[in-house]
Design a protein around this motif. Structure first.
Motif, PDB file in Angstrom:
ATOM      1  N   ILE A 138      52.367  11.749  54.048  1.00 36.60           N
ATOM      2  CA  ILE A 138      51.822  11.940  52.704  1.00 36.60           C
ATOM      3  C   ILE A 138      52.940  12.015  51.676  1.00 36.60           C
ATOM      4  O   ILE A 138      52.770  11.623  50.522  1.00 36.60           O
ATOM      5  CB  ILE A 138      50.936  13.207  52.651  1.00 36.60           C
ATOM      6  CG1 ILE A 138      50.210  13.279  51.303  1.00 36.60           C
ATOM      7  CG2 ILE A 138      51.754  14.451  52.885  1.00 36.60           C
ATOM      8  CD1 ILE A 138      49.179  14.372  51.229  1.00 36.60           C
ATOM      9  N   TYR A 139      54.129  12.488  52.094  1.00 41.43           N
ATOM     10  CA  TYR A 139      55.253  12.585  51.167  1.00 41.43           C
ATOM     11  C   TYR A 139      55.757  11.204  50.757  1.00 41.43           C
ATOM     12  O   TYR A 139      56.043  10.957  49.580  1.00 41.43           O
ATOM     13  CB  TYR A 139      56.388  13.392  51.809  1.00 41.43           C
ATOM     14  CG  TYR A 139      55.973  14.775  52.216  1.00 41.43           C
ATOM     15  CD1 TYR A 139      55.728  15.756  51.257  1.00 41.43           C
ATOM     16  CD2 TYR A 139      55.796  15.107  53.557  1.00 41.43           C
ATOM     17  CE1 TYR A 139      55.323  17.039  51.620  1.00 41.43           C
ATOM     18  CE2 TYR A 139      55.391  16.378  53.935  1.00 41.43           C
ATOM     19  CZ  TYR A 139      55.153  17.335  52.963  1.00 41.43           C
ATOM     20  OH  TYR A 139      54.750  18.592  53.329  1.00 41.43           O
ATOM     21  N   GLN A 140      55.867  10.298  51.732  1.00 39.50           N
ATOM     22  CA  GLN A 140      56.271   8.928  51.421  1.00 39.50           C
ATOM     23  C   GLN A 140      55.246   8.265  50.510  1.00 39.50           C
ATOM     24  O   GLN A 140      55.604   7.568  49.560  1.00 39.50           O
ATOM     25  CB  GLN A 140      56.409   8.105  52.708  1.00 39.50           C
ATOM     26  CG  GLN A 140      57.654   8.398  53.514  1.00 39.50           C
ATOM     27  CD  GLN A 140      57.735   7.525  54.744  1.00 39.50           C
ATOM     28  OE1 GLN A 140      56.749   7.334  55.447  1.00 39.50           O
ATOM     29  NE2 GLN A 140      58.902   6.984  55.020  1.00 39.50           N
ATOM     30  N   TYR A 141      53.981   8.498  50.818  1.00 42.81           N
ATOM     31  CA  TYR A 141      52.915   7.883  50.022  1.00 42.81           C
ATOM     32  C   TYR A 141      52.930   8.406  48.587  1.00 42.81           C
ATOM     33  O   TYR A 141      52.871   7.626  47.634  1.00 42.81           O
ATOM     34  CB  TYR A 141      51.563   8.162  50.669  1.00 42.81           C
ATOM     35  CG  TYR A 141      50.408   7.695  49.823  1.00 42.81           C
ATOM     36  CD1 TYR A 141      50.024   6.359  49.793  1.00 42.81           C
ATOM     37  CD2 TYR A 141      49.707   8.598  49.016  1.00 42.81           C
ATOM     38  CE1 TYR A 141      48.990   5.932  48.991  1.00 42.81           C
ATOM     39  CE2 TYR A 141      48.674   8.170  48.208  1.00 42.81           C
ATOM     40  CZ  TYR A 141      48.318   6.845  48.211  1.00 42.81           C
ATOM     41  OH  TYR A 141      47.292   6.423  47.400  1.00 42.81           O
ATOM     42  N   MET A 142      53.024   9.718  48.429  1.00 43.02           N
ATOM     43  CA  MET A 142      53.027  10.306  47.086  1.00 43.02           C
ATOM     44  C   MET A 142      54.225   9.819  46.270  1.00 43.02           C
ATOM     45  O   MET A 142      54.097   9.506  45.089  1.00 43.02           O
ATOM     46  CB  MET A 142      53.055  11.836  47.190  1.00 43.02           C
ATOM     47  CG  MET A 142      51.740  12.438  47.642  1.00 43.02           C
ATOM     48  SD  MET A 142      51.836  14.247  47.829  1.00 43.02           S
ATOM     49  CE  MET A 142      52.193  14.742  46.144  1.00 43.02           C
ATOM     50  N   LEU A 143      55.380   9.739  46.920  1.00 38.72           N
ATOM     51  CA  LEU A 143      56.579   9.259  46.237  1.00 38.72           C
ATOM     52  C   LEU A 143      56.387   7.818  45.762  1.00 38.72           C
ATOM     53  O   LEU A 143      56.704   7.470  44.621  1.00 38.72           O
ATOM     54  CB  LEU A 143      57.779   9.343  47.182  1.00 38.72           C
ATOM     55  CG  LEU A 143      59.102   8.781  46.664  1.00 38.72           C
ATOM     56  CD1 LEU A 143      59.582   9.581  45.465  1.00 38.72           C
ATOM     57  CD2 LEU A 143      60.151   8.798  47.771  1.00 38.72           C
ATOM     58  N   ALA A 144      55.855   6.967  46.647  1.00 34.39           N
ATOM     59  CA  ALA A 144      55.643   5.561  46.295  1.00 34.39           C
ATOM     60  C   ALA A 144      54.623   5.419  45.173  1.00 34.39           C
ATOM     61  O   ALA A 144      54.807   4.599  44.261  1.00 34.39           O
ATOM     62  CB  ALA A 144      55.173   4.783  47.533  1.00 34.39           C
ATOM     63  N   VAL A 145      53.553   6.213  45.221  1.00 37.14           N
ATOM     64  CA  VAL A 145      52.514   6.136  44.188  1.00 37.14           C
ATOM     65  C   VAL A 145      53.061   6.596  42.837  1.00 37.14           C
ATOM     66  O   VAL A 145      52.885   5.918  41.817  1.00 37.14           O
ATOM     67  CB  VAL A 145      51.282   6.990  44.579  1.00 37.14           C
ATOM     68  CG1 VAL A 145      50.361   7.190  43.384  1.00 37.14           C
ATOM     69  CG2 VAL A 145      50.517   6.311  45.702  1.00 37.14           C
ATOM     70  N   ILE A 146      53.726   7.740  42.823  1.00 32.97           N
ATOM     71  CA  ILE A 146      54.242   8.280  41.568  1.00 32.97           C
ATOM     72  C   ILE A 146      55.253   7.329  40.935  1.00 32.97           C
ATOM     73  O   ILE A 146      55.193   7.038  39.736  1.00 32.97           O
ATOM     74  CB  ILE A 146      54.865   9.673  41.801  1.00 32.97           C
ATOM     75  CG1 ILE A 146      53.758  10.687  42.127  1.00 32.97           C
ATOM     76  CG2 ILE A 146      55.655  10.131  40.582  1.00 32.97           C
ATOM     77  CD1 ILE A 146      54.266  12.028  42.594  1.00 32.97           C
ATOM     78  N   ALA A 147      56.190   6.821  41.747  1.00 31.43           N
ATOM     79  CA  ALA A 147      57.220   5.918  41.214  1.00 31.43           C
ATOM     80  C   ALA A 147      56.650   4.546  40.884  1.00 31.43           C
ATOM     81  O   ALA A 147      56.915   3.987  39.822  1.00 31.43           O
ATOM     82  CB  ALA A 147      58.366   5.785  42.221  1.00 31.43           C
ATOM     83  N   GLY A 148      55.847   3.995  41.809  1.00 27.83           N
ATOM     84  CA  GLY A 148      55.294   2.661  41.600  1.00 27.83           C
ATOM     85  C   GLY A 148      54.331   2.602  40.421  1.00 27.83           C
ATOM     86  O   GLY A 148      54.397   1.687  39.588  1.00 27.83           O
ATOM     87  N   LYS A 149      53.444   3.583  40.346  1.00 24.65           N
ATOM     88  CA  LYS A 149      52.500   3.626  39.223  1.00 24.65           C
ATOM     89  C   LYS A 149      53.231   3.854  37.894  1.00 24.65           C
ATOM     90  O   LYS A 149      52.805   3.348  36.851  1.00 24.65           O
ATOM     91  CB  LYS A 149      51.482   4.750  39.431  1.00 24.65           C
ATOM     92  CG  LYS A 149      50.542   4.552  40.608  1.00 24.65           C
ATOM     93  CD  LYS A 149      49.475   3.531  40.320  1.00 24.65           C
ATOM     94  CE  LYS A 149      48.461   3.451  41.445  1.00 24.65           C
ATOM     95  NZ  LYS A 149      47.474   2.362  41.248  1.00 24.65           N
ATOM     96  N   MET A 150      54.313   4.615  37.938  1.00 25.37           N
ATOM     97  CA  MET A 150      55.081   4.844  36.715  1.00 25.37           C
ATOM     98  C   MET A 150      55.600   3.513  36.168  1.00 25.37           C
ATOM     99  O   MET A 150      55.454   3.216  34.976  1.00 25.37           O
ATOM    100  CB  MET A 150      56.266   5.781  36.990  1.00 25.37           C
ATOM    101  CG  MET A 150      57.157   6.014  35.767  1.00 25.37           C
ATOM    102  SD  MET A 150      58.705   6.856  36.188  1.00 25.37           S
ATOM    103  CE  MET A 150      58.074   8.464  36.669  1.00 25.37           C
ATOM    104  N   VAL A 151      56.193   2.718  37.041  1.00 26.54           N
ATOM    105  CA  VAL A 151      56.739   1.424  36.621  1.00 26.54           C
ATOM    106  C   VAL A 151      55.633   0.507  36.120  1.00 26.54           C
ATOM    107  O   VAL A 151      55.724  -0.088  35.042  1.00 26.54           O
ATOM    108  CB  VAL A 151      57.493   0.753  37.782  1.00 26.54           C
ATOM    109  CG1 VAL A 151      57.903  -0.670  37.410  1.00 26.54           C
ATOM    110  CG2 VAL A 151      58.719   1.568  38.165  1.00 26.54           C
ATOM    111  N   MET A 152      54.584   0.396  36.911  1.00 29.83           N
ATOM    112  CA  MET A 152      53.494  -0.525  36.578  1.00 29.83           C
ATOM    113  C   MET A 152      52.803  -0.137  35.278  1.00 29.83           C
ATOM    114  O   MET A 152      52.594  -0.974  34.386  1.00 29.83           O
ATOM    115  CB  MET A 152      52.487  -0.556  37.733  1.00 29.83           C
ATOM    116  CG  MET A 152      51.336  -1.526  37.532  1.00 29.83           C
ATOM    117  SD  MET A 152      49.844  -0.713  36.900  1.00 29.83           S
ATOM    118  CE  MET A 152      49.304   0.148  38.377  1.00 29.83           C
ATOM    119  N   ILE A 153      52.481   1.137  35.129  1.00 25.61           N
ATOM    120  CA  ILE A 153      51.728   1.577  33.954  1.00 25.61           C
ATOM    121  C   ILE A 153      52.602   1.574  32.706  1.00 25.61           C
ATOM    122  O   ILE A 153      52.133   1.222  31.622  1.00 25.61           O
ATOM    123  CB  ILE A 153      51.099   2.958  34.222  1.00 25.61           C
ATOM    124  CG1 ILE A 153      49.954   2.789  35.222  1.00 25.61           C
ATOM    125  CG2 ILE A 153      50.594   3.592  32.929  1.00 25.61           C
ATOM    126  CD1 ILE A 153      49.344   4.060  35.713  1.00 25.61           C
TER     127      ILE A 153
END
Length: 205
Positions: A138-153
């Protein structure tokens, strides 16, 4: 047919009218709309993000969209992680394509998730479901979501807020690319540290 009619209604002008209509309750509509898209992927996330940027300004619009999309993705992940083994969802894991994606994510972790979530037209609902079914932490997933969504949005907000600046101010556009690279490096380093901590915990136990 009803879904198609619904899609046609979701224009930038209509969404901005909705946000303005509920202005009295602050950022709640701006957060809820991107969050809802995580559960109903046919909804236009790009339109929601652009509407937020225009209604609340670049930075607040980006923040509200980022929070909503990240929380929505995390909720979908947690629901699939919790109920994905149940009989009514077991068919998902039987799909050969899903199995391949699960194995791929488990092997590579943060890297591919981050890159997938950086792009606005990636089927994020599929990514969330596959990640929830996989053994990725869940830590890897949360990190990827927070960082990836930040860039995309931020990219969508930036483009939607001032489309002309992409041409008239190419330096600002180049900065977006640099930010993507830096976030990827930072995320990778954090992932390495997380993996080391997990290994230590396994050895101790």
């Amino acid at each position: 047919m009803e879904v198609e009619v619904l899609k046609e209604w979701f224009t930038l002008e209509n969404i901005m009218e909705v946000i303005e209509h509920y202005r009295a309750i602050g950022p709640i509509p701006g957060i809820l709309l991107p969050m809802l898209e995580a559960f109903l992927p046919f909804l236009p996330l790009v339109i929601f993000v652009m509407a937020n940027a225009n209604a609340f300004g670049l930075w607040f619009g980006f923040l509200f969209s980022w929070v909503g999309a990240s929380v929505g993705a995390l909720l979908v992940f947690l629901l699939i992680r919790r109920y994905g083994q149940k009989r009514f969802l077991s068919f998902l894991k039987k799909s050969p394509k899903v199995k391949k994606l699960m194995a791929w994510l488990e092997r590579h972790g943060f890297g591919p998730l981050f890159l997938l979530l950086c792009f606005p037209f990636t089927p994020s609902a599929v990514v969330n479901i596959v990640a929830g079914l996989s053994k990725i932490s869940i830590y890897q997933y949360m990190l990827a979501v927070i960082a990836g969504k930040m860039v995309m949005i931020f990219t969508i907000s930036f483009v939607g807020y001032d489309i002309r600046s992409l041409i008239t101010q190419p330096i600002r556009t180049a900065i977006v690319g640099v930010v993507i690279f830096i976030l990827w490096l930072v995320g990778k380093q954090i992932e390495i540290r997380l993996n080391k901590n997990v290994e230590k915990e396994k050895q101790i136990s």
